[in-house]
Motif scaffolding. Sequence first.
Motif, PDB file in Angstrom:
ATOM      1  N   ASP A 262      46.336  62.360  35.367  1.00  0.00           N
ATOM      2  CA  ASP A 262      46.726  62.961  34.094  1.00  0.00           C
ATOM      3  C   ASP A 262      45.816  62.551  32.946  1.00  0.00           C
ATOM      4  N   ALA A 263      44.938  61.593  33.193  1.00  0.00           N
ATOM      5  CA  ALA A 263      43.957  61.163  32.198  1.00  0.00           C
ATOM      6  C   ALA A 263      42.745  60.609  32.931  1.00  0.00           C
ATOM      7  N   LEU A 264      41.607  60.637  32.262  1.00  0.00           N
ATOM      8  CA  LEU A 264      40.361  60.184  32.889  1.00  0.00           C
ATOM      9  C   LEU A 264      40.185  58.691  32.641  1.00  0.00           C
ATOM     10  N   ARG A 265      40.463  57.918  33.677  1.00  0.00           N
ATOM     11  CA  ARG A 265      40.361  56.458  33.580  1.00  0.00           C
ATOM     12  C   ARG A 265      39.139  55.925  34.328  1.00  0.00           C
ATOM     13  N   HIS A 266      38.273  56.812  34.746  1.00  0.00           N
ATOM     14  CA  HIS A 266      37.082  56.458  35.504  1.00  0.00           C
ATOM     15  C   HIS A 266      35.872  56.387  34.576  1.00  0.00           C
ATOM     16  N   ASP A 267      34.780  55.885  35.119  1.00  0.00           N
ATOM     17  CA  ASP A 267      33.539  55.771  34.338  1.00  0.00           C
ATOM     18  C   ASP A 267      32.744  57.067  34.330  1.00  0.00           C
ATOM     19  N   ALA A 268      33.064  57.985  35.228  1.00  0.00           N
ATOM     20  CA  ALA A 268      32.372  59.266  35.314  1.00  0.00           C
ATOM     21  C   ALA A 268      33.234  60.222  36.121  1.00  0.00           C
ATOM     22  N   MET A 269      32.847  61.497  36.101  1.00  0.00           N
ATOM     23  CA  MET A 269      33.589  62.523  36.838  1.00  0.00           C
ATOM     24  C   MET A 269      32.628  63.505  37.464  1.00  0.00           C
ATOM     25  N   ILE A 270      32.960  63.922  38.688  1.00  0.00           N
ATOM     26  CA  ILE A 270      32.226  64.978  39.379  1.00  0.00           C
ATOM     27  C   ILE A 270      33.236  66.032  39.812  1.00  0.00           C
ATOM     28  N   MET A 271      32.947  67.282  39.515  1.00  0.00           N
ATOM     29  CA  MET A 271      33.762  68.407  39.955  1.00  0.00           C
ATOM     30  C   MET A 271      32.962  69.197  40.974  1.00  0.00           C
ATOM     31  N   MET A 272      33.519  69.325  42.191  1.00  0.00           N
ATOM     32  CA  MET A 272      32.815  69.996  43.268  1.00  0.00           C
ATOM     33  C   MET A 272      33.006  71.510  43.192  1.00  0.00           C
ATOM     34  N   GLY A 273      32.405  72.217  44.151  1.00  0.00           N
ATOM     35  CA  GLY A 273      32.522  73.661  44.224  1.00  0.00           C
ATOM     36  C   GLY A 273      33.809  74.093  44.912  1.00  0.00           C
ATOM     37  N   GLY A 274      34.007  75.400  44.950  1.00  0.00           N
ATOM     38  CA  GLY A 274      35.189  75.978  45.583  1.00  0.00           C
ATOM     39  C   GLY A 274      35.225  77.459  45.327  1.00  0.00           C
ATOM     40  N   GLY A 275      35.992  78.182  46.118  1.00  0.00           N
ATOM     41  CA  GLY A 275      36.015  79.633  46.038  1.00  0.00           C
ATOM     42  C   GLY A 275      36.945  80.176  44.981  1.00  0.00           C
ATOM     43  N   TYR A 276      36.886  79.646  43.775  1.00  0.00           N
ATOM     44  CA  TYR A 276      37.758  80.056  42.683  1.00  0.00           C
ATOM     45  C   TYR A 276      36.938  80.223  41.415  1.00  0.00           C
ATOM     46  N   LEU A 277      37.498  80.975  40.486  1.00  0.00           N
ATOM     47  CA  LEU A 277      37.016  80.936  39.117  1.00  0.00           C
ATOM     48  C   LEU A 277      37.686  79.768  38.400  1.00  0.00           C
ATOM     49  N   PRO A 278      37.092  79.249  37.336  1.00  0.00           N
ATOM     50  CA  PRO A 278      37.643  78.042  36.698  1.00  0.00           C
ATOM     51  C   PRO A 278      39.073  78.178  36.199  1.00  0.00           C
ATOM     52  N   GLY A 279      39.519  79.414  35.921  1.00  0.00           N
ATOM     53  CA  GLY A 279      40.864  79.604  35.391  1.00  0.00           C
ATOM     54  C   GLY A 279      41.854  80.204  36.360  1.00  0.00           C
ATOM     55  N   GLU A 280      41.532  80.213  37.636  1.00  0.00           N
ATOM     56  CA  GLU A 280      42.433  80.820  38.622  1.00  0.00           C
ATOM     57  C   GLU A 280      43.555  79.863  39.020  1.00  0.00           C
ATOM     58  N   ASP A 281      44.400  79.545  38.062  1.00  0.00           N
ATOM     59  CA  ASP A 281      45.470  78.586  38.296  1.00  0.00           C
ATOM     60  C   ASP A 281      46.497  79.107  39.290  1.00  0.00           C
ATOM     61  N   ASP A 282      46.642  80.428  39.397  1.00  0.00           N
ATOM     62  CA  ASP A 282      47.615  80.980  40.330  1.00  0.00           C
ATOM     63  C   ASP A 282      47.209  80.713  41.775  1.00  0.00           C
ATOM     64  N   ARG A 283      45.917  80.662  42.046  1.00  0.00           N
ATOM     65  CA  ARG A 283      45.427  80.381  43.393  1.00  0.00           C
ATOM     66  C   ARG A 283      45.217  78.882  43.624  1.00  0.00           C
ATOM     67  N   ALA A 284      44.899  78.172  42.585  1.00  0.00           N
ATOM     68  CA  ALA A 284      44.579  76.744  42.692  1.00  0.00           C
ATOM     69  C   ALA A 284      45.200  76.022  41.504  1.00  0.00           C
ATOM     70  N   PRO A 285      46.476  75.622  41.605  1.00  0.00           N
ATOM     71  CA  PRO A 285      47.176  75.076  40.434  1.00  0.00           C
ATOM     72  C   PRO A 285      46.601  73.776  39.895  1.00  0.00           C
ATOM     73  N   TRP A 286      45.774  73.096  40.667  1.00  0.00           N
ATOM     74  CA  TRP A 286      45.180  71.845  40.180  1.00  0.00           C
ATOM     75  C   TRP A 286      44.043  72.091  39.180  1.00  0.00           C
ATOM     76  N   LEU A 287      43.623  73.347  39.039  1.00  0.00           N
ATOM     77  CA  LEU A 287      42.519  73.617  38.121  1.00  0.00           C
ATOM     78  C   LEU A 287      42.912  73.358  36.667  1.00  0.00           C
ATOM     79  N   ALA A 288      44.157  73.620  36.307  1.00  0.00           N
ATOM     80  CA  ALA A 288      44.586  73.399  34.918  1.00  0.00           C
ATOM     81  C   ALA A 288      44.472  71.929  34.521  1.00  0.00           C
ATOM     82  N   PRO A 289      45.051  70.979  35.286  1.00  0.00           N
ATOM     83  CA  PRO A 289      44.863  69.580  34.898  1.00  0.00           C
ATOM     84  C   PRO A 289      43.416  69.117  35.015  1.00  0.00           C
TER      85      PRO A 289
END
Length: 239
Positions: free
Chosen positions: A42-69
Amino acid sequence: MGEVLVVQNSRSGGPGRFGGWLEEAGLRLDVVHAYDGAAVPDALRHDAMIMMGGGYLPGEDDRAPWLAPTRSLVAEALERDVPFFGICLGGQMVAEVAGGEVTGDVGAPENGSVPVTLRPEAAGDPLFRDLPGVVPAIEHHVDAITALPPGAVWLAETAACPYQAFRVGSRAWGVQFHPEVLPERIRTWEVNGFDPDEVYARAVADEPVSTPIWREVAARFAQVVLHAGEPYAAAGSAP
């Protein structure tokens, strides 16, 4: 040791060799298998972040609900200047969160190893400086960034998809290609409209050239993470 949050969006879409290079450089990866139901922090407590690829658009929350958080974490990384590296979907997400545009199924698809051209702006970038003018990179996408965020530094391009690499602010990078992928993974992809044997053979031929380049980029990102607490002003930033 710097700790890196990695958000993985598909079973086969892990950090691969890019993650291995980061570990060699002294970082520790905390991989969240979001596609499999693992909760995104729920918050970024790490020193860095990497977001990998996937077959979604960035806002396709209906298909991938974890995209919103995940978008909230990307926004936090940008706000706090936490080092970020986004690959394919991850690059599209940081572009969109920062105010750019991403469009689904646009332009010509890219599959396999493609020559990526470095732009003059890359000369002042901490990750892309002093690389060869044209670098092979593995691609697999039909969606694309169609407008960069305001103030972003445009670093690399191809004829089919202009926005191949860019930087937002001081420490956030997005790429459309897959520096983490070895040619063998191409065998698992659908490459509609392409000859799969030809796509694979091209990637195998280019791998000896591409590997040391993307390894160097990974090592440079690790140094950004390890020294993120030091004063920093990226050359080539937009005024």
